[in-house]
Write an enzyme that holds these catalytic residues in place. Sequence first.
Site, short mmCIF file in Angstrom:
data_model
loop_
_atom_site.label_atom_id
_atom_site.label_comp_id
_atom_site.label_asym_id
_atom_site.label_seq_id
_atom_site.Cartn_x
_atom_site.Cartn_y
_atom_site.Cartn_z
N GLU A 286 0.83 -1.21 0.00
CA GLU A 286 0.00 0.00 0.00
C GLU A 286 0.86 1.26 0.00
OE1 GLU A 286 -3.32 2.46 -0.06
OE2 GLU A 286 -3.21 0.32 -0.43
N VAL B 54 10.59 6.37 2.22
CA VAL B 54 11.89 6.55 2.85
C VAL B 54 12.10 8.04 2.99
CG1 VAL B 54 14.39 6.22 2.62
CG2 VAL B 54 12.81 4.39 1.93
N GLY C 250 18.64 6.89 -1.36
CA GLY C 250 19.93 6.53 -1.91
C GLY C 250 20.75 5.67 -0.95
N ASN D 209 5.34 10.29 -10.65
CA ASN D 209 6.45 10.03 -9.74
C ASN D 209 7.60 9.31 -10.47
OD1 ASN D 209 8.14 9.55 -7.58
ND2 ASN D 209 6.52 8.78 -6.24
N TYR E 201 11.53 1.42 -9.43
CA TYR E 201 10.81 0.15 -9.56
C TYR E 201 11.25 -0.63 -10.80
CZ TYR E 201 7.82 1.98 -5.83
OH TYR E 201 7.35 2.48 -4.65
#
Length: 158
Positions: free
Chosen positions: A84, A88, A94, A125, A132
Amino acid sequence: MTITIRPAVPGDLDTIIAFIRALADYEKLADAVRLDRASFGNHLFGPRPMAEVLIAELDAAPIGFALFFHNFSTFEGRPGIYLEDLFVDPAARGSGAGKALLSAFAQIAIERGCARLEWAVLDWNEPAIRFYKSIGATAMDGWTINRVDGPALTELAG
């Protein structure tokens, strides 16, 4: 610098809520956060948890979280995990924490006999989309997420 991933405990509730608010700010959705602390805590840590949370820590300080729950694939005939939220702290990006969280999910999925991990990402985004893709995720072109909530949910329930 050591990154650790651990399951959340009830004492993490305020940290999780702070991460959710930070994620909502990043996604320009701060006004959409309506969670009630007590109800949310019960859904995570009560007698019938509806979701689970992993906490990412850098040198024992929380820097991120991921909230997930199980779904089910009728085509696969097995459960899956739906991510969901993954967040970070910008100062820790990084560091490898995001990948460590996703790796922990993959381990959980395998241990639990899941067929797959799934999540949604906002189409604007680009940093997340690139990240991803870098870990082997594929966009599910041709699928549109649908939602019924608020008054429409009440009306549909009849």
